[in-house]
Design a protein around this motif. Structure first.
Motif, PDB file in Angstrom:
ATOM      1  N   LEU A 174       0.813  -1.215   0.000  1.00 14.24           N
ATOM      2  CA  LEU A 174       0.000   0.000   0.000  1.00 14.24           C
ATOM      3  C   LEU A 174       0.846   1.264   0.000  1.00 14.24           C
ATOM      4  O   LEU A 174       0.410   2.309  -0.492  1.00 14.24           O
ATOM      5  CB  LEU A 174      -0.930   0.009   1.217  1.00 14.24           C
ATOM      6  N   SER A 175       2.047   1.186   0.534  1.00 19.89           N
ATOM      7  CA  SER A 175       2.900   2.374   0.598  1.00 19.89           C
ATOM      8  C   SER A 175       3.435   2.770  -0.769  1.00 19.89           C
ATOM      9  O   SER A 175       4.038   3.835  -0.913  1.00 19.89           O
ATOM     10  CB  SER A 175       4.071   2.144   1.561  1.00 19.89           C
ATOM     11  N   THR A 176       3.224   1.931  -1.797  1.00 18.25           N
ATOM     12  CA  THR A 176       3.707   2.257  -3.144  1.00 18.25           C
ATOM     13  C   THR A 176       2.606   2.793  -4.051  1.00 18.25           C
ATOM     14  O   THR A 176       2.872   3.166  -5.193  1.00 18.25           O
ATOM     15  CB  THR A 176       4.332   1.021  -3.821  1.00 18.25           C
ATOM     16  N   VAL A 177       1.364   2.830  -3.564  1.00 17.17           N
ATOM     17  CA  VAL A 177       0.248   3.304  -4.385  1.00 17.17           C
ATOM     18  C   VAL A 177       0.350   4.818  -4.573  1.00 17.17           C
ATOM     19  O   VAL A 177       0.475   5.571  -3.600  1.00 17.17           O
ATOM     20  CB  VAL A 177      -1.104   2.946  -3.745  1.00 17.17           C
ATOM     21  N   ILE A 178       0.293   5.273  -5.830  1.00 21.13           N
ATOM     22  CA  ILE A 178       0.416   6.701  -6.108  1.00 21.13           C
ATOM     23  C   ILE A 178      -0.824   7.287  -6.783  1.00 21.13           C
ATOM     24  O   ILE A 178      -0.937   8.506  -6.913  1.00 21.13           O
ATOM     25  CB  ILE A 178       1.649   6.998  -6.990  1.00 21.13           C
ATOM     26  N   ASP A 179      -1.750   6.438  -7.203  1.00 23.79           N
ATOM     27  CA  ASP A 179      -2.936   6.948  -7.886  1.00 23.79           C
ATOM     28  C   ASP A 179      -4.032   5.895  -7.794  1.00 23.79           C
ATOM     29  O   ASP A 179      -3.756   4.688  -7.745  1.00 23.79           O
ATOM     30  CB  ASP A 179      -2.618   7.265  -9.348  1.00 23.79           C
ATOM     31  N   GLU A 187      -3.200   4.267   3.202  1.00 30.29           N
ATOM     32  CA  GLU A 187      -1.975   5.059   3.262  1.00 30.29           C
ATOM     33  C   GLU A 187      -1.939   6.103   2.161  1.00 30.29           C
ATOM     34  O   GLU A 187      -1.356   7.178   2.330  1.00 30.29           O
ATOM     35  CB  GLU A 187      -0.753   4.144   3.161  1.00 30.29           C
ATOM     36  N   TYR A 188      -2.559   5.805   1.037  1.00 26.47           N
ATOM     37  CA  TYR A 188      -2.540   6.717  -0.097  1.00 26.47           C
ATOM     38  C   TYR A 188      -3.179   8.058   0.240  1.00 26.47           C
ATOM     39  O   TYR A 188      -2.656   9.122  -0.126  1.00 26.47           O
ATOM     40  CB  TYR A 188      -3.265   6.063  -1.273  1.00 26.47           C
ATOM     41  N   GLU A 189      -4.299   8.051   0.967  1.00 31.28           N
ATOM     42  CA  GLU A 189      -5.013   9.284   1.273  1.00 31.28           C
ATOM     43  C   GLU A 189      -4.169  10.231   2.115  1.00 31.28           C
ATOM     44  O   GLU A 189      -4.161  11.442   1.907  1.00 31.28           O
ATOM     45  CB  GLU A 189      -6.319   8.966   2.002  1.00 31.28           C
ATOM     46  N   GLU A 190      -3.442   9.670   3.082  1.00 31.32           N
ATOM     47  CA  GLU A 190      -2.614  10.504   3.946  1.00 31.32           C
ATOM     48  C   GLU A 190      -1.525  11.205   3.143  1.00 31.32           C
ATOM     49  O   GLU A 190      -1.272  12.400   3.313  1.00 31.32           O
ATOM     50  CB  GLU A 190      -1.989   9.649   5.044  1.00 31.32           C
TER      51      GLU A 190
END
Length: 289
Positions: free
Chosen positions: A152-157, A206-209
């Motif tokens: 999840l820490s690698t999601v950018i979009d 994690e992406y939203e933060e």
């Protein structure tokens, strides 16, 4: 099938059964089938099959002043939509959030196309059926010939859409992530809106933060030009590859980008961070729209 408790702690709760307008002290019990919130004066049971959304860290209405580490569970009850709110100690809430999503997405079967794109190149990947498998900070797709996992820490979009499979329109998630310094697009088609909401919320934990931090940034045109140059070079580039004029000024721009957390020093030059890639992605989409 035996029903076992996967979370049990005391926190503060608010449900439609709580007479007080304020949250009250209560016990939180979660099994693989239901969520039970019990206080001195009320007991609310929420079948997980009725839950259609979960929001972590955002509290609606007047309750915002009472809740900090919180989870809002939206569910159907007697033909209407209701919400239950839970707050607890950080450690309790972290575990509760993890096991709640895991219980909600247990045995959910999806159709995945991975990788649908690598960078901007469309691949020849086909649609495959897989089972969702959650772990701390990651989502896996198993029971398939080539299982894979997304950190999840690698999601950018992330985006919601609809796709046609076997002649039927179904909800789908399209998300981009960056394993090993390359941007990969994956498409997940889910069976219903409920699964779409819950799976989407998990991917966005994690992406939203990080997205909120990115939206607060205001890079200059020179900084954007350098970021795009690094992105075009594959995510890592030396100063000589990104110089657009004076080398000294470019070095100063890179230092500013480091301070903003958009680039770090890699083995051969400046490397885009996750936030840096998100800034470039948003910029390129605005240019191409």
């Amino acid at each position: 099938m035996e029903e076992s408790v996967v979370a049990d702690f005391v926190g503060r709760v608010h449900t439609p059964d709580v007479e007080s307008g304020d949250p009250v002290r209560g016990r939180v019990l979660l099994s693989q089938r239901r969520l039970v919130l019990a206080s001195t004066d009320a007991r609310t049971t929420v079948p997980l099959s009725r839950v259609f959304d979960v929001v972590v860290g955002t509290v609606p209405g007047d309750l915002q002043s009472f809740f900090s580490d919180s989870v809002t569970v939206a569910y159907e009850r007697a033909g209407t939509r209701s919400t239950a709110l839970v707050e607890g100690e950080p450690d309790d809430m972290e575990r509760f959030t993890r096991v709640l999503f895991k219980a909600l997405l247990r045995n959910v079967t999806v159709t995945v196309r991975h990788p649908a794109k690598v960078g901007g190149r469309v691949t020849d990947a086909t649609d495959r059926t897989a089972t969702v498998s959650l772990s701390s900070g990651a989502i896996g797709f198993v029971d398939v010939d080539e299982p894979f996992s997304v950190d999840l820490s690698t999601v950018i979009d992330y985006d919601r859409t609809n796709r046609t499979l076997a002649g039927k329109r179904r909800p789908a998630l399209v998300f981009r992530h960056v394993p090993e310094n390359r941007t990969v697009t994956s498409i997940v088609t889910v069976p219903d809106e409920r699964s779409l909401n819950v799976l989407g919320r998990y991917i966005r934990l994690e992406y939203e933060e990080v997205r909120t931090e990115v939206e607060e940034l205001d890079p200059t045109e020179d900084e954007l030009e350098v970021l795009v140059s690094i992105y075009s070079a594959g995510g890592e580039a030396s100063v000589s590859q990104v110089v657009t004029g004076d080398a000294t000024r470019t070095s100063m721009i890179l230092e500013s980008l480091r301070e903003s957390g958009l680039v770090v020093d890699g083995e051969t030059g400046a490397t885009l961070t996750r936030k840096g890639r998100m800034v470039v992605t948003a910029y390129l989409e605005s240019v191409n729209s």
